[in-house]
Design a protein around this motif. Structure first.
Motif, PDB file in Angstrom:
ATOM      1  N   UNK A  30       0.864  -1.173   0.000  1.00  0.00           N
ATOM      2  CA  UNK A  30       0.000   0.000   0.000  1.00  0.00           C
ATOM      3  C   UNK A  30       0.904   1.227   0.000  1.00  0.00           C
ATOM      4  N   UNK A  31       0.591   2.202  -0.832  1.00  0.00           N
ATOM      5  CA  UNK A  31       1.428   3.399  -0.896  1.00  0.00           C
ATOM      6  C   UNK A  31       0.684   4.584  -0.291  1.00  0.00           C
ATOM      7  N   UNK A  32       1.330   5.231   0.657  1.00  0.00           N
ATOM      8  CA  UNK A  32       0.778   6.414   1.295  1.00  0.00           C
ATOM      9  C   UNK A  32       1.155   7.634   0.470  1.00  0.00           C
ATOM     10  N   UNK A  33       0.156   8.234  -0.162  1.00  0.00           N
ATOM     11  CA  UNK A  33       0.382   9.398  -1.036  1.00  0.00           C
ATOM     12  C   UNK A  33      -0.048  10.655  -0.285  1.00  0.00           C
ATOM     13  N   UNK A  80       0.869  -0.916  -6.974  1.00  0.00           N
ATOM     14  CA  UNK A  80       0.380  -0.741  -5.601  1.00  0.00           C
ATOM     15  C   UNK A  80      -0.967  -1.434  -5.435  1.00  0.00           C
ATOM     16  N   UNK A  81      -1.135  -2.094  -4.292  1.00  0.00           N
ATOM     17  CA  UNK A  81      -2.384  -2.800  -4.025  1.00  0.00           C
ATOM     18  C   UNK A  81      -3.447  -1.954  -3.385  1.00  0.00           C
ATOM     19  N   UNK A  99      -8.751   2.082  -0.379  1.00  0.00           N
ATOM     20  CA  UNK A  99      -8.157   3.341   0.082  1.00  0.00           C
ATOM     21  C   UNK A  99      -8.321   3.424   1.597  1.00  0.00           C
ATOM     22  N   UNK A 100      -7.198   3.588   2.284  1.00  0.00           N
ATOM     23  CA  UNK A 100      -7.203   3.846   3.719  1.00  0.00           C
ATOM     24  C   UNK A 100      -7.273   5.352   3.903  1.00  0.00           C
ATOM     25  N   UNK A 101      -8.323   5.835   4.551  1.00  0.00           N
ATOM     26  CA  UNK A 101      -8.510   7.267   4.694  1.00  0.00           C
ATOM     27  C   UNK A 101      -8.243   7.760   6.100  1.00  0.00           C
ATOM     28  N   UNK A 158       5.515   4.958   2.375  1.00  0.00           N
ATOM     29  CA  UNK A 158       5.223   6.337   2.009  1.00  0.00           C
ATOM     30  C   UNK A 158       6.422   7.051   1.424  1.00  0.00           C
ATOM     31  N   UNK A 159       7.199   7.707   2.292  1.00  0.00           N
ATOM     32  CA  UNK A 159       8.272   8.593   1.849  1.00  0.00           C
ATOM     33  C   UNK A 159       9.288   7.927   0.938  1.00  0.00           C
TER      34      UNK A 159
END
Length: 248
Positions: A21-24, A50-51, A72-74, A215-216
């Motif tokens: 999972x990618x944190x954008x 990305x999943x 999507x994780x919100x 993420x970063x």
């Protein structure tokens, strides 16, 4: 609370099993803090396989929802008077990101939030009952995770390891924490935070993480560049010291 009892809310986590999972996200003032830019980053990571995505704020979640049907994780970030950040601190925030299209609502489920006006022990069942969304408990310790599972959280993530008073300043994954979570919990476990290299993600999955959030290391050129520059500076310092030794 077992996985079976949370069956209606397990589907997004089943989709994320074994995935990255990618944190954008981008902090205020970051050059990437622009909706079109973040949309392009999200599009790129989705093309890269990305999943799912982790996103902050109603506008960004809604924009990412138009890009993908993947989970999507919100979250919504709120700050107190001391500048400390809290993740989705109340039902108003949870409903806003649910309405924007988040499949999973992430909450700060650390001990520090138990005395909040809307403690997460009350938010979890309310989100289930009124929003019909699964809850991801962002935790910093095994004790946080066990308490969150007992309160009905559908999954836990190590997001806040390194950001509480007890763990402040730690910027490496805690493999012992992950192993303890796998040993003591029945809900899915996401390793999030301080992942910088693909072998770290592989190690997390091998240890039993359901998914890994990065993420970063993927989305922030400033952070990635600083890592390379740091190595170069170490080399230059070593070279300068060698020159000084030669001159003695």
């Amino acid at each position: 609370m077992s996985q079976a009892s949370n069956a209606p809310f397990n589907s997004p986590f089943q989709q994320l099993h074994g995935r990255i999972v990618v944190s954008c996200q981008a902090d205020e003032g970051d050059p990437l803090d622009d909706l079109d830019t973040l949309n392009r980053i999200a599009t790129s990571v989705l093309r890269g396989g990305a999943g799912g995505l982790r996103a902050e704020g109603v506008t960004r979640i809604a924009a990412f929802r138009s890009l993908t049907d993947l989970p999507i994780i919100g979250i919504i970030k709120a700050y107190d008077a001391n500048g400390d950040v809290y993740i989705t601190p109340d039902f108003f925030s949870a409903k806003a990101i649910s309405d924007a299209g988040a499949d999973i609502i992430a909450l700060d489920c650390t001990a520090r939030r138990l005395t909040a006006p809307e403690p997460w022990t009350e938010l979890i069942p309310r989100i289930h009952a009124e929003l019909h969304r699964p809850v991801l408990a962002d935790i910093a310790s095994l004790e946080d995770a066990v308490a969150a599972e007992r309160a009905g959280a559908d999954a836990v993530a190590t997001t806040l390891y390194g950001y509480t008073a007890e763990t402040a300043g730690i910027r490496t994954p805690s493999w012992p924490l992950l192993q303890a979570l796998v040993a003591h919990l029945t809900v899915p476990i996401l390793l999030e935070g301080h992942i910088t290299h693909p072998p770290d993600a592989l190690h997390a999955l091998t240890l039993g993480a359901t998914a890994v959030v990065v993420g970063s290391a993927i989305t922030r050129p400033e952070t990635i560049t600083r890592r390379f520059v740091g190595v170069a500076r170490q080399k230059n310092l070593h070279f300068t010291n060698d020159q000084a030794d030669d001159a003695v």
